[in-house]
Write a protein that holds these residues in place. Structure first.
Motif, mmCIF file in Angstrom:
data_model
loop_
_atom_site.group_PDB
_atom_site.id
_atom_site.type_symbol
_atom_site.label_atom_id
_atom_site.label_comp_id
_atom_site.label_asym_id
_atom_site.label_seq_id
_atom_site.Cartn_x
_atom_site.Cartn_y
_atom_site.Cartn_z
ATOM 1 N N MET A 57 28.446 19.816 53.610
ATOM 2 C CA MET A 57 29.444 20.242 52.460
ATOM 3 C C MET A 57 29.771 21.631 52.863
ATOM 4 O O MET A 57 29.445 22.047 53.298
ATOM 5 N N ALA A 58 30.950 22.254 53.247
ATOM 6 C CA ALA A 58 31.441 23.717 54.161
ATOM 7 C C ALA A 58 31.659 23.854 53.122
ATOM 8 O O ALA A 58 32.747 24.261 51.619
ATOM 9 N N LEU A 59 30.666 25.689 52.778
ATOM 10 C CA LEU A 59 31.029 26.301 51.678
ATOM 11 C C LEU A 59 30.692 27.877 52.398
ATOM 12 O O LEU A 59 31.165 28.124 53.543
ATOM 13 N N CYS A 60 31.531 28.314 51.643
ATOM 14 C CA CYS A 60 31.705 29.825 51.593
ATOM 15 C C CYS A 60 30.915 30.873 51.479
ATOM 16 O O CYS A 60 30.565 30.723 50.098
ATOM 17 N N TRP A 61 30.356 31.653 52.251
ATOM 18 C CA TRP A 61 29.097 32.644 52.393
ATOM 19 C C TRP A 61 29.519 33.705 51.906
ATOM 20 O O TRP A 61 30.861 33.915 52.105
ATOM 21 N N PRO A 62 29.130 34.514 50.557
ATOM 22 C CA PRO A 62 29.318 35.353 50.112
ATOM 23 C C PRO A 62 30.143 36.795 51.179
ATOM 24 O O PRO A 62 29.558 36.759 52.629
ATOM 25 N N ALA A 63 31.028 37.343 50.562
ATOM 26 C CA ALA A 63 31.460 38.258 51.751
ATOM 27 C C ALA A 63 30.482 39.129 52.408
ATOM 28 O O ALA A 63 30.932 39.606 53.451
ATOM 29 N N ARG A 64 30.142 39.855 51.765
ATOM 30 C CA ARG A 64 29.044 41.232 51.724
ATOM 31 C C ARG A 64 27.760 40.224 53.097
ATOM 32 O O ARG A 64 27.351 41.150 53.653
ATOM 33 N N LEU A 65 27.514 39.080 52.690
ATOM 34 C CA LEU A 65 26.300 38.955 53.683
ATOM 35 C C LEU A 65 27.327 38.384 55.015
ATOM 36 O O LEU A 65 26.032 38.388 56.406
ATOM 37 N N ALA A 66 28.795 38.322 54.838
ATOM 38 C CA ALA A 66 29.230 37.261 55.547
ATOM 39 C C ALA A 66 29.391 38.486 56.826
ATOM 40 O O ALA A 66 29.259 38.453 58.035
ATOM 41 N N PHE A 67 29.330 39.643 56.382
ATOM 42 C CA PHE A 67 30.051 40.789 56.582
ATOM 43 C C PHE A 67 28.193 41.156 57.740
ATOM 44 O O PHE A 67 28.335 41.559 59.314
ATOM 45 N N ILE A 68 27.229 41.347 57.434
ATOM 46 C CA ILE A 68 25.971 41.975 57.780
ATOM 47 C C ILE A 68 25.925 40.600 58.704
ATOM 48 O O ILE A 68 26.035 40.995 60.165
ATOM 49 N N ALA A 69 26.019 39.418 58.486
ATOM 50 C CA ALA A 69 25.957 38.661 59.522
ATOM 51 C C ALA A 69 27.122 38.653 61.326
ATOM 52 O O ALA A 69 26.777 38.652 62.240
ATOM 53 N N PHE B 295 9.461 30.850 44.296
ATOM 54 C CA PHE B 295 10.219 30.357 43.592
ATOM 55 C C PHE B 295 11.937 30.407 43.980
ATOM 56 O O PHE B 295 12.184 31.301 44.738
ATOM 57 N N HIS B 296 12.934 29.812 42.749
ATOM 58 C CA HIS B 296 13.729 29.954 43.902
ATOM 59 C C HIS B 296 14.785 29.850 42.360
ATOM 60 O O HIS B 296 14.771 29.510 41.424
ATOM 61 N N CYS B 297 16.132 31.107 42.639
ATOM 62 C CA CYS B 297 17.022 31.014 41.639
ATOM 63 C C CYS B 297 18.433 30.632 42.817
ATOM 64 O O CYS B 297 18.656 31.017 43.536
ATOM 65 N N LEU B 298 18.649 29.775 41.382
ATOM 66 C CA LEU B 298 19.906 29.043 42.097
ATOM 67 C C LEU B 298 21.058 29.675 41.350
ATOM 68 O O LEU B 298 21.765 29.138 40.379
ATOM 69 N N LEU B 299 21.865 30.067 42.492
ATOM 70 C CA LEU B 299 22.636 31.196 42.114
ATOM 71 C C LEU B 299 23.814 30.479 41.899
ATOM 72 O O LEU B 299 25.070 29.621 43.246
ATOM 73 N N ILE B 300 24.696 30.187 40.824
ATOM 74 C CA ILE B 300 25.753 29.316 40.658
ATOM 75 C C ILE B 300 27.416 30.228 40.301
ATOM 76 O O ILE B 300 26.980 30.343 39.533
ATOM 77 N N HIS B 301 27.691 29.779 41.179
ATOM 78 C CA HIS B 301 28.793 31.094 41.232
ATOM 79 C C HIS B 301 30.032 30.593 42.110
ATOM 80 O O HIS B 301 29.980 29.986 43.292
ATOM 81 N N ASN B 302 31.031 31.869 41.527
ATOM 82 C CA ASN B 302 32.794 31.413 42.358
ATOM 83 C C ASN B 302 32.591 32.189 43.159
ATOM 84 O O ASN B 302 32.035 33.451 43.037
ATOM 85 N N PRO B 303 32.533 32.261 44.751
ATOM 86 C CA PRO B 303 32.735 33.475 46.011
ATOM 87 C C PRO B 303 33.694 33.864 45.875
ATOM 88 O O PRO B 303 33.459 35.537 46.190
ATOM 89 N N ALA B 304 34.718 33.515 44.910
ATOM 90 C CA ALA B 304 35.664 34.809 45.111
ATOM 91 C C ALA B 304 35.291 36.181 44.011
ATOM 92 O O ALA B 304 35.578 36.768 44.490
ATOM 93 N N ASP B 305 35.212 35.654 42.933
ATOM 94 C CA ASP B 305 35.025 36.894 42.145
ATOM 95 C C ASP B 305 33.742 36.675 41.778
ATOM 96 O O ASP B 305 32.799 38.298 41.542
#
Length: 485
Positions: free
Chosen positions: A1-13, A407-417
């Motif tokens: 599935m094509a997912l959008c990486w949060p902008a801040r982490l994308a900048f780091i990458a 452990f894992h936090c499964l962070l369900i979010h709207n990437p834009a907001d």
């Protein structure tokens, strides 16, 4: 599935890849002659440059955006892998290994383009030694396929990350899962690896055909490649340690009034030396999601899923001792799942936790954290993390292999907001784990998103040592470039 990486982490990458951007742009190797040399090895049917195929191979199940390779090949055997690697090495073409695509850290992203080696057609299971508890598998063999093959032998392979992943891919990421508290991770269950190095040479990390249960001979090369995430070579066979199927297996569910009570019980069970096979934590949000998604009817409270293995007598003793600890912490009576069908339903629900979490907010995306701490620090970090999540106004059910402190936090979010808040939360959580003498990743690996945390975790001397190892084995930086380091 094509997912959008949060902008801040994308900048780091992007920033950490900038030093190799010129190499990414220079694709002088990508010629029809070069592709023809690959076709000569695998045949026309086993090479593709189709856009849809390349996009399928440019992403895993992580938040990282699709970075497709320039070509995909399907080798049939180790000889073909070696010849393909030699061709790529001679032209300077990046090499990206691909198993089942179930990774969670962008490990298959072709950040500089290159040739993706899809290893799924190498699916031989060989060298089963029931008396020695060992078996050899190729990259196309998945966890479920191996255990189906072993049915009737009295043996099984217990490392279970949830996804039906490639076993060689699991070795490459040092995977673990729900059974690790009893049976260990991939690091404990890989005896030997056959690896094709970037220049095409074939390496047997413990010596060809060797499978002793222990060895003190030379450097531990097997351990070097387990967890290397495809950055040092292509794993084309893994010799694995098998385990006997227990005489008796019993699963149970137990609810607690608070997160602290559930986690305290976990720590006390382990400190008591009870050889529990699985002990999984789900917070109240996760339990509600699992009830809804998997058709369960458990109390929506912090909960432990437990499983006991052994003889009938030893399982009875484990259950009694665990029950006393649970009651002392205010836990409910056990809800039992003794028959195979009931146990399968229980653990299927646990393995579907990711999809249950996504169903909480249809249309949103998910990101899974992966920290691991010493078990004595587990109650503290879980409580601090719950508080941080509430203050950050994020939706994040918590699930974990708490018997390992993971452990894992499964962070369900709207990437834009919410992408920025998710990125900041993940960084805080990673650093919180490091401050408690833990790690930023217990089982998912570093991939693209945790490279800065790796630097903070191991320090400059260790990172420099890793770079020197990488340079020695892969001097042209062709193996899965841009990952880990």
């Amino acid at each position: 599935m094509a997912l959008c990486w949060p902008a801040r982490l994308a900048f780091i990458a992007r920033r950490s890849l900038s030093s190799s951007s010129s190499a990414a742009a220079d694709k002088g190797w990508l010629t029809e002659d070069f592709l023809d040399s690959l076709r000569a090895v695998v045949g026309n049917a086993n090479l593709s440059t189709a856009t849809a195929v390349r996009q399928q191979h440019g992403q895993d199940e992580s938040m990282h955006s699709c970075r497709p390779p320039d070509a995909v090949v399907w080798p049939q055997n180790v000889e073909q892998v070696s010849l393909l690697a030699k061709a790529c090495y001679s032209r300077g073409a990046p090499i990206i290994p691909f198993g089942t695509g179930t990774g969670l850290e962008g490990g298959v992203s072709a950040v500089q383009g290159g040739v993706c080696f899809n290893m799924t057609q190498m699916d031989q299971i060989s060298e089963l030694n029931t008396e020695d508890f060992t078996v050899a598998v190729e990259p196309g063999v998945t966890r479920k396929a191996l255990n189906n093959f072993l049915r009737g032998s009295g043996l099984w392979f217990p490392v279970d990350p949830g996804a039906d992943a490639s076993l060689c891919g699991m070795a490459a990421t040092a995977a673990s899962g729900t059974n690790a508290v009893r049976y260990g991770t991939m690091r404990h269950n890989v005896l030997n690896l056959r690896v094709v190095l970037p220049d095409g040479k074939v390496l047997h990390t413990a010596g060809q055909n060797r499978r002793p249960r222990k060895s003190a001979a030379g450097y531990h090369l097997t351990g070097l490649f387990v967890g290397s995430e495809g950055t040092l070579g292509l794993i084309t066979q893994a010799t694995l340690r098998l385990h006997g199927i227990p005489e008796a297996t019993v699963a149970a569910v137990c609810a607690f009034p608070t997160v602290k009570a559930a986690v305290d019980s976990t720590v006390q069970v382990l400190q008591a030396g009870i050889p529990i096979a699985r002990i999984e934590f789900l917070d109240e949000v996760m339990m509600g999601a699992c009830n809804h998604y998997s058709g369960l009817n458990y109390p929506e409270l912090p909960t432990l899923f437990l499983e006991f293995h052994g003889t009938k007598n030893s399982v009875g003793e484990q259950v009694q001792a665990t029950g006393e600890i649970v009651k002392s912490n205010g836990g409910s009576d056990f809800a039992w799942a003794q028959e195979q069908e009931a146990r399968s339903q229980l653990w299927t629900a646990r393995h579907n936790a990711w999809y249950a979490a996504l169903a909480l907010r249809p249309g949103c995306k998910g990101y899974s954290t992966d920290v691991c701490v010493p078990i004595s620090r587990l109650p503290e970090i879980l409580l601090e993390t719950k508080k941080d999540m509430l203050e950050s106004k994020l939706t994040g059910p918590i699930v974990g292999h708490v018997g390992d402190g993971n452990f894992h936090c499964l962070l369900i979010h709207n990437p834009a907001d919410e992408g920025g808040r998710v990125a900041e939360f993940a960084q805080r959580l990673g650093r919180r784990a490091l401050a408690m003498d833990g790690t930023c990743t217990g089982e998912h690996g570093v991939g693209l998103g945790k490279r800065q945390l790796l630097r903070e975790e191991v320090g400059e001397v260790a990172l420099s040592t890793m770079r020197q190892i990488k340079a020695a084995l892969d001097p042209k930086n062709l193996m899965n470039p841009g990952k880990v380091l």
